[in-house]
Motif scaffolding. Structure first.
Motif, PDB file in Angstrom:
ATOM      1  N   LEU A  35       0.837  -1.203   0.000  1.00  0.00           N
ATOM      2  CA  LEU A  35       0.000   0.000   0.000  1.00  0.00           C
ATOM      3  C   LEU A  35       0.871   1.251   0.000  1.00  0.00           C
ATOM      4  N   GLU A  36       1.969   1.216   0.782  1.00  0.00           N
ATOM      5  CA  GLU A  36       2.912   2.350   0.752  1.00  0.00           C
ATOM      6  C   GLU A  36       3.419   2.556  -0.669  1.00  0.00           C
ATOM      7  N   ARG A  37       3.757   1.435  -1.295  1.00  0.00           N
ATOM      8  CA  ARG A  37       4.351   1.511  -2.618  1.00  0.00           C
ATOM      9  C   ARG A  37       3.418   2.150  -3.643  1.00  0.00           C
ATOM     10  N   VAL A  38       2.121   1.877  -3.520  1.00  0.00           N
ATOM     11  CA  VAL A  38       1.185   2.494  -4.468  1.00  0.00           C
ATOM     12  C   VAL A  38       0.640   3.811  -3.916  1.00  0.00           C
ATOM     13  N   GLY A  39       1.171   4.246  -2.765  1.00  0.00           N
ATOM     14  CA  GLY A  39       0.840   5.562  -2.237  1.00  0.00           C
ATOM     15  C   GLY A  39      -0.465   5.642  -1.474  1.00  0.00           C
ATOM     16  N   ILE A  40      -0.920   4.509  -0.874  1.00  0.00           N
ATOM     17  CA  ILE A  40      -2.207   4.498  -0.170  1.00  0.00           C
ATOM     18  C   ILE A  40      -1.990   4.127   1.304  1.00  0.00           C
ATOM     19  N   GLY A  41      -0.736   4.130   1.769  1.00  0.00           N
ATOM     20  CA  GLY A  41      -0.426   3.655   3.119  1.00  0.00           C
ATOM     21  C   GLY A  41      -1.272   4.288   4.213  1.00  0.00           C
ATOM     22  N   THR A  42      -1.588   5.573   4.074  1.00  0.00           N
ATOM     23  CA  THR A  42      -2.302   6.251   5.155  1.00  0.00           C
ATOM     24  C   THR A  42      -3.796   5.929   5.167  1.00  0.00           C
ATOM     25  N   GLN A  43      -4.301   5.232   4.147  1.00  0.00           N
ATOM     26  CA  GLN A  43      -5.742   4.980   4.052  1.00  0.00           C
ATOM     27  C   GLN A  43      -6.110   3.540   4.400  1.00  0.00           C
ATOM     28  N   ALA A  44      -5.151   2.794   4.999  1.00  0.00           N
ATOM     29  CA  ALA A  44      -5.310   1.343   5.139  1.00  0.00           C
ATOM     30  C   ALA A  44      -6.572   0.931   5.879  1.00  0.00           C
ATOM     31  N   SER A  45      -7.039   1.765   6.827  1.00  0.00           N
ATOM     32  CA  SER A  45      -8.179   1.316   7.631  1.00  0.00           C
ATOM     33  C   SER A  45      -9.512   1.829   7.086  1.00  0.00           C
ATOM     34  N   LYS A  46      -9.477   2.545   5.960  1.00  0.00           N
ATOM     35  CA  LYS A  46     -10.733   3.023   5.360  1.00  0.00           C
ATOM     36  C   LYS A  46     -11.410   1.922   4.550  1.00  0.00           C
ATOM     37  N   TYR A  47     -12.636   2.209   4.125  1.00  0.00           N
ATOM     38  CA  TYR A  47     -13.362   1.289   3.252  1.00  0.00           C
ATOM     39  C   TYR A  47     -13.284   1.805   1.809  1.00  0.00           C
ATOM     40  N   PRO A  48     -13.405   0.893   0.835  1.00  0.00           N
ATOM     41  CA  PRO A  48     -13.234   1.292  -0.560  1.00  0.00           C
ATOM     42  C   PRO A  48     -14.053   2.508  -0.966  1.00  0.00           C
ATOM     43  N   ALA A  49     -15.318   2.578  -0.509  1.00  0.00           N
ATOM     44  CA  ALA A  49     -16.187   3.675  -0.957  1.00  0.00           C
ATOM     45  C   ALA A  49     -15.684   5.041  -0.483  1.00  0.00           C
ATOM     46  N   GLN A  50     -14.763   5.050   0.500  1.00  0.00           N
ATOM     47  CA  GLN A  50     -14.239   6.331   1.010  1.00  0.00           C
ATOM     48  C   GLN A  50     -13.069   6.838   0.181  1.00  0.00           C
ATOM     49  N   LEU A  51     -12.610   6.043  -0.796  1.00  0.00           N
ATOM     50  CA  LEU A  51     -11.457   6.436  -1.604  1.00  0.00           C
ATOM     51  C   LEU A  51     -11.892   6.901  -2.989  1.00  0.00           C
ATOM     52  N   SER A  52     -11.035   7.707  -3.627  1.00  0.00           N
ATOM     53  CA  SER A  52     -11.310   8.110  -5.010  1.00  0.00           C
ATOM     54  C   SER A  52     -11.079   6.927  -5.939  1.00  0.00           C
ATOM     55  N   GLY A  53     -11.562   7.050  -7.154  1.00  0.00           N
ATOM     56  CA  GLY A  53     -11.395   5.971  -8.130  1.00  0.00           C
ATOM     57  C   GLY A  53      -9.943   5.620  -8.360  1.00  0.00           C
ATOM     58  N   GLY A  54      -9.101   6.646  -8.498  1.00  0.00           N
ATOM     59  CA  GLY A  54      -7.679   6.394  -8.741  1.00  0.00           C
ATOM     60  C   GLY A  54      -7.039   5.657  -7.579  1.00  0.00           C
ATOM     61  N   GLN A  55      -7.434   6.065  -6.355  1.00  0.00           N
ATOM     62  CA  GLN A  55      -6.898   5.374  -5.175  1.00  0.00           C
ATOM     63  C   GLN A  55      -7.383   3.932  -5.127  1.00  0.00           C
ATOM     64  N   GLN A  56      -8.671   3.736  -5.431  1.00  0.00           N
ATOM     65  CA  GLN A  56      -9.213   2.375  -5.410  1.00  0.00           C
ATOM     66  C   GLN A  56      -8.472   1.482  -6.401  1.00  0.00           C
ATOM     67  N   GLN A  57      -8.206   2.039  -7.577  1.00  0.00           N
ATOM     68  CA  GLN A  57      -7.543   1.219  -8.589  1.00  0.00           C
ATOM     69  C   GLN A  57      -6.112   0.886  -8.176  1.00  0.00           C
ATOM     70  N   ARG A  58      -5.442   1.815  -7.463  1.00  0.00           N
ATOM     71  CA  ARG A  58      -4.096   1.510  -6.989  1.00  0.00           C
ATOM     72  C   ARG A  58      -4.143   0.429  -5.911  1.00  0.00           C
ATOM     73  N   VAL A  59      -5.195   0.467  -5.076  1.00  0.00           N
ATOM     74  CA  VAL A  59      -5.368  -0.616  -4.093  1.00  0.00           C
ATOM     75  C   VAL A  59      -5.575  -1.947  -4.825  1.00  0.00           C
ATOM     76  N   ALA A  60      -6.357  -1.909  -5.905  1.00  0.00           N
ATOM     77  CA  ALA A  60      -6.607  -3.140  -6.661  1.00  0.00           C
ATOM     78  C   ALA A  60      -5.299  -3.703  -7.213  1.00  0.00           C
ATOM     79  N   ILE A  61      -4.392  -2.821  -7.612  1.00  0.00           N
ATOM     80  CA  ILE A  61      -3.087  -3.287  -8.106  1.00  0.00           C
ATOM     81  C   ILE A  61      -2.294  -3.898  -6.943  1.00  0.00           C
ATOM     82  N   ALA A  62      -2.338  -3.240  -5.769  1.00  0.00           N
ATOM     83  CA  ALA A  62      -1.655  -3.791  -4.598  1.00  0.00           C
ATOM     84  C   ALA A  62      -2.246  -5.153  -4.230  1.00  0.00           C
TER      85      ALA A  62
END
Lengths: 222, 251
Positions: free
Chosen positions: B130-157
């Protein structure tokens, strides 16, 4: 009114039996209904067929017949026995009937819930290598369950009221006790009736409120 | 043309055919993907690109031909198929993050349930990714709380957490707002640079030029043309490809 107060211990005991019937049947119906729902969405046609036949049979048979079948058919003819005590035995036979019947409705509610889970959720689960059952248990059913909490609450309320049919095989829950009290207190039929009706409201109204609250709290945000 | 090392190819499709009812969506597809290769599939909508991508982890079945992955024909069902899928990552157009799980749980679910990793170990690795795709600080959130770009980076992670031999990208930026496309493409370019084997269905021609080893042009269920990005974009060999490129590159 005096009759109600005099008989309060008997009435409370009868409602305690109603509560036990409801809770035991609810737990069994939830477990069995979930298994049925899994069968109805499984890739195996045989399981799907069995699930469909079961649900359509039980859902379209009057509950009284189901309960009487459990009491007479299972209890007397097939000699299914859970306890040497006759009343405990009939209690369990009626729990089986109630849960077998309610499971069909739980299954259909869950299946409706499964249909609301976007197909991409199951695809993503398959794509990381989850098996069919892992997919169902970890991804699809938890989301399906959260969307059908309100309808499950309605099913639980219906079940609470349906426990009165256990009276048909002599289980002394609230409605059977009410009939008995009518006979011994012929002058107080209306107060006794209102007392029992009020008793059911005390059970079912909070159930409805609780499930509405739960359905809001546990909703999956998409 | 392609990075053909000593190793055998990772994916081989031979004479693959598929129908959706009366529609012939894949026609005699022959395609080989080498280890470490980045293949970008482009072409008009409805040409069979996504379907092709989804046949490789058998989210779509095929009617004819064979597909081998890592030297073995892909399994058709059961645990063997689940194992194949665990080795092939997939990133979807609509992200498909598990809506009832937190971001970190999305990334650790596969490693814990499929690979049998312990929860703490999976969480450590998950946080790294998650750090690597730049989402480390959002780890405890739910998908709907993230933007599309963030969600897609999580999907890659999530795909990377399985240590896949290959990742399939099925139009990963098509559902994103324009300003979020770049952040996802940057992660993908990084992966390509590290030698991940990738098949990318996309309309992002810039990405194809920058990161692809080979461009596959598909239309009407056929592979019309295969070439290096340079040659494909500067000198397409077929009229169909020239026509397609003239429509998308003019403005």
């Amino acid at each position: 009114m005096q009759a109600l107060l005099d008989e309060l211990p008997v009435i409370l005991q009868a409602f305690w039996l109603t509560i036990r019937l409801t809770l035991a049947s609810a737990v069994l119906a939830l477990v069995f209904g979930t298994i049925l729902a899994a069968m109805r969405v499984s890739p195996l046609p045989v399981l799907r067929g069995i699930g469909t036949v079961y649900v359509n049979t039980l859902r379209n048979t009057p509950l009284t017949l189901v309960i009487v079948f459990c009491g007479l058919g299972l209890g007397l003819v097939l000699d299914v026995s859970f306890s040497t005590s006759l009343s405990t035995n009939y209690l369990w036979l009626s729990i089986i009937g109630l849960s077998a019947y309610t499971a069909a409705f739980v299954c259909e509610a869950l299946r409706a819930g499964i249909n609301t889970v976007p197909v991409g959720q199951a695809e993503a689960a398959r794509a990381i290598g989850l098996t069919f059952f892992q997919n169902l248990r970890l991804i699809v059913l938890p989301q399906a369950l959260r969307t059908v909490i309100a309808p499950l609450g309605s099913i639980l309320i219906a079940l609470t009221k349906n426990t009165t049919i256990a009276a048909a095989i002599g289980v002394g829950e609230a409605s059977l006790t009410m009939k008995t009290l009518f006979e011994s207190h012929g002058d107080a039929v209306v107060p006794i009736f209102l007392g029992f009706a009020f008793g059911f409201l005390i059970l079912t109204l909070p159930t409805g409120l609780l499930f509405t609250w739960l359905s809001r709290r546990l909703a999956v945000i998409r | 043309m392609t990075k053909n090392g000593d190793a055998a190819p990772l994916v081989v499709l031979t004479d693959v055919n598929k129908h959706f009812g009366g529609l012939h969506v894949l026609r005699d597809i022959n395609l080989t993907i080498s280890r470490g290769e980045v293949v970008v599939v482009i072409g008009p909508s409805g040409g069979g690109k996504s379907t092709l991508c989804r046949t490789i982890n058998r989210l779509e079945t095929i009617d004819g031909g064979t597909i081998t992955f890592d030297g073995r024909p892909i399994a058709s069902e059961g645990r063997a198929l689940a194992r194949l899928r665990s080795e092939v990552g997939m990133v979807f157009q609509s992200f498909n993050l598990f809506a009832h799980k937190t971001i970190l749980e999305n990334v650790t679910l596969g490693p814990v349930k499929v690979r049998g990793l312990s929860k703490p170990a999976a969480a450590r690795r998950g946080m790294e990714l998650l750090e690597r795709v730049g989402i480390g600080t959002q780890a405890s959130k739910y998908p709907a709380q993230l933007s599309g770009g963030q969600q897609q980076r999580v999907a890659i992670a999530r795909a990377l957490a399985m240590d896949p031999k290959m990742i399939l990208f099925d139009e990963p930026t098509s559902a994103l707002d324009p300003e979020m496309v770049q952040e996802v493409l940057d992660v993908m370019v990084g992966l390509a640079g590290e030698g991940m084997t990738m098949m990318v269905v996309t309309h992002e021609m810039g990405f194809a030029r920058r990161a692809a080893d080979r461009v596959v042009f598909m239309a009407d269920g056929r592979i019309i043309e295969e070439n290096t990005p340079d040659e494909f974009f500067t000198a397409p060999r077929t009229d169909r490809a020239r026509d397609f490129l003239s429509k998308i590159l003019t403005h």
